[in-house]
Enzyme design. Structure first.
Site, mmCIF file in Angstrom:
data_model
loop_
_atom_site.group_PDB
_atom_site.id
_atom_site.type_symbol
_atom_site.label_atom_id
_atom_site.label_comp_id
_atom_site.label_asym_id
_atom_site.label_seq_id
_atom_site.Cartn_x
_atom_site.Cartn_y
_atom_site.Cartn_z
ATOM 1 C CE LYS A 113 -4.536 -1.333 0.848
ATOM 2 N NZ LYS A 113 -5.072 -2.316 1.831
ATOM 3 C CE LYS A 196 -5.744 -8.869 -1.449
ATOM 4 N NZ LYS A 196 -5.971 -8.712 -0.297
ATOM 5 C CE LYS A 199 -13.386 -4.972 1.511
ATOM 6 N NZ LYS A 199 -12.473 -4.745 2.677
HETATM 7 P P1 TYM Z 1 -10.264 -6.778 4.669
HETATM 8 O O1 TYM Z 1 -11.466 -5.950 4.820
HETATM 9 O O2 TYM Z 1 -9.426 -6.430 3.435
HETATM 10 O O3 TYM Z 1 -10.785 -8.041 4.225
HETATM 11 C C1 TYM Z 1 -12.028 -8.642 5.224
HETATM 12 C C2 TYM Z 1 -11.807 -10.298 5.220
HETATM 13 O O4 TYM Z 1 -12.067 -10.870 3.744
HETATM 14 C C3 TYM Z 1 -10.873 -11.585 3.515
HETATM 15 N N1 TYM Z 1 -10.605 -11.463 2.112
HETATM 16 C C4 TYM Z 1 -10.467 -12.552 1.330
HETATM 17 N N2 TYM Z 1 -10.574 -13.849 1.366
HETATM 18 C C5 TYM Z 1 -10.343 -14.979 0.526
HETATM 19 N N3 TYM Z 1 -10.284 -14.327 -0.962
HETATM 20 C C6 TYM Z 1 -10.219 -12.904 -1.262
HETATM 21 N N4 TYM Z 1 -9.831 -12.397 -2.493
HETATM 22 C C7 TYM Z 1 -10.022 -12.093 -0.125
HETATM 23 N N5 TYM Z 1 -10.247 -10.621 0.010
HETATM 24 C C8 TYM Z 1 -10.126 -10.405 1.380
HETATM 25 C C9 TYM Z 1 -9.610 -11.207 4.298
HETATM 26 O O5 TYM Z 1 -8.769 -12.223 4.513
HETATM 27 C C10 TYM Z 1 -10.218 -10.719 5.683
HETATM 28 O O6 TYM Z 1 -10.409 -11.922 6.609
HETATM 29 N N6 TYM Z 1 -6.873 -6.126 8.135
HETATM 30 C C11 TYM Z 1 -8.259 -6.593 7.843
HETATM 31 C C12 TYM Z 1 -9.516 -6.079 8.815
HETATM 32 C C13 TYM Z 1 -9.312 -6.064 10.119
HETATM 33 C C14 TYM Z 1 -9.101 -7.481 11.009
HETATM 34 C C15 TYM Z 1 -9.008 -6.999 12.295
HETATM 35 C C16 TYM Z 1 -9.571 -9.013 10.624
HETATM 36 C C17 TYM Z 1 -8.998 -5.395 11.102
HETATM 37 N N7 TYM Z 1 -8.769 -5.929 12.246
HETATM 38 C C18 TYM Z 1 -9.135 -8.035 13.105
HETATM 39 C C19 TYM Z 1 -9.596 -9.608 11.579
HETATM 40 C C20 TYM Z 1 -9.242 -9.587 12.821
HETATM 41 C C21 TYM Z 1 -8.526 -6.373 6.511
HETATM 42 O O7 TYM Z 1 -8.064 -5.406 5.731
HETATM 43 O O8 TYM Z 1 -9.442 -7.281 5.974
#
Ligand code: TYM
Length: 332
Positions: A113, A196, A199
């Site tokens: 990022k 992958k 968003k």
């Molecule tokens: P974020 O918002 O990018 O994604 C949310 C969840 O979706 C999963 N994910 C995917 N799984 C499979 N294939 C994909 N293409 C894919 N894209 C996204 C992510 O692995 C995630 O589980 N840092 C985290 C948010 C966060 C968080 C936390 C998660 C903040 N605090 C505490 C768990 C516990 C994030 O940016 O996820």
């Protein structure tokens, strides 16, 4: 020991099939196997990348609706917004004070990022993983179900928990474990099978949004990249056909079978024949989720009540743990 899961999604852009399969559906599958379940909408994380902060309110409510519509009961589980529980940012500060900068610099998400010009990257983006560790540890969560891309962050949360315990000389925090379901760990882009689904991809055609209507889902699958080869009968014969593998794996997930079973079913067929079948199982599964999301979003007052209920429960747990932390740090 009490088992407690915590997970969250950032309210940026459109919530998509990768979030749904990699995270939400995996949470739903384990609801009755754990003692306590917390699902957060991590709005403060969304602020770490300024372009994502627009539409924050709308995106936050949409994610709350997605959790509930996917089968997470907001009465039996705690669904809440991160900024409604001030303990997260307080604990994150204590973690900032015991986390070496080297640990944060090694995070691949930061490197991706921040890009080449790291000096221009915002501090919030750099310390993001310490806030994520606080999201998890403020509840003493034992397990964190996520997609593959978050594994490094959860491992860092373990290191931070251990570092904090060592610093205060007391086992305050458990070492949380990531739970990553193999079949849905990494859902790939519909336009490029080596990336992958995300968003932040500029192309809407790279992903299915949870609020896409049936026609849009049909169009996106029709336009999804594939090749002109017939479907093989064995997994190793898929070779480097990444886009083909992604679509066939999605079919396996939606029909609750294995990839091998799907290959046997479609062996020798072309993607022109396979794609309408995939569209149909996807629409059967996703359209009830979408319709319930739309109903929930139309009644904002009820949705906000659910979030308040979740925040009250989360604050009770968080307050008790933050008191313990302040005491361990010798604060007055
Ligand atoms: P974020 O918002 O990018 O994604 C949310 C969840 O979706 C999963 N994910 C995917 N799984 C499979 N294939 C994909 N293409 C894919 N894209 C996204 C992510 O692995 C995630 O589980 N840092 C985290 C948010 C966060 C968080 C936390 C998660 C903040 N605090 C505490 C768990 C516990 C994030 O940016 O996820």
């Amino acid at each position: 020991m009490t088992t407690r899961i915590l997970s969250g999604i950032r309210p940026t852009g459109h919530i998509h099939l990768g979030n749904y399969l990699g995270a939400i559906r995996s949470w739903v599958s384990m609801l009755d196997q754990v003692d306590e379940r917390l699902f957060c909408i991590v709005d403060q994380h969304a602020l770490t990348t300024q372009e994502d902060a627009k539409d924050l309110r709308k995106n936050t409510l949409t994610i709350a609706a997605a959790y509930i519509a996917s089968g997470i009961d907001p009465v039996k589980n705690h669904i809440f917004v991160q900024s409604h529980v001030p303990g997260h940012t307080e604990l994150a500060w204590y973690f900032n004070c015991i986390t070496p900068m080297g640990w944060l610099s090694r995070m691949t998400q930061f490197k991706d990022k921040a890009g080449k010009n790291k000096d221009q990257a915002m501090t919030g983006l750099f310390v993001y993983p310490a806030l994520m560790a606080a999201d998890i540890l403020i509840y003493k969560a034992t397990h964190v179900p996520v997609g593959e891309d978050q594994k490094q962050h959860v491992e860092l949360a373990r290191d931070i928990a251990q570092a904090f315990n060592n610093y205060v000389g007391k086992d305050i925090f458990p070492l949380p474990e990531p739970i990553i379901k193999k079949e849905t760990a990494r859902i790939m882009s519909l336009r490029d099978g080596s990336k992958k689904m995300s968003k932040s991809d500029p192309s809407d055609y790279s992903r299915i949004h949870l609020l896409d209507d049936n026609e849009t889902i049909e169009l996106k699958i029709r336009k999804a990249k594939t090749d002109a080869e017939p479907i093989p009968g064995a997994i190793d014969l898929l070779g480097e056909r990444l886009e083909a593998k992604n679509l066939l794996s999605l079919y396996a997930v939606f029909t609750k079978t294995s990839l091998l079973h799907v290959l046997t079913e479609f062996e020798g067929k072309m993607f022109s024949e396979f794609k309408p079948k995939l569209t149909s199982v996807m629409i059967d599964h996703l359209s009830p989720v979408r319709n319930t999301m739309l109903e929930l979003l139309a009644d904002e007052a009820t949705l906000l009540q659910y979030l308040k209920r979740g925040a009250d429960a989360a604050n009770t747990l968080a307050d008790a743990h933050i008191k313990e932390v302040r005491q361990a740090l010798n604060m007055v």
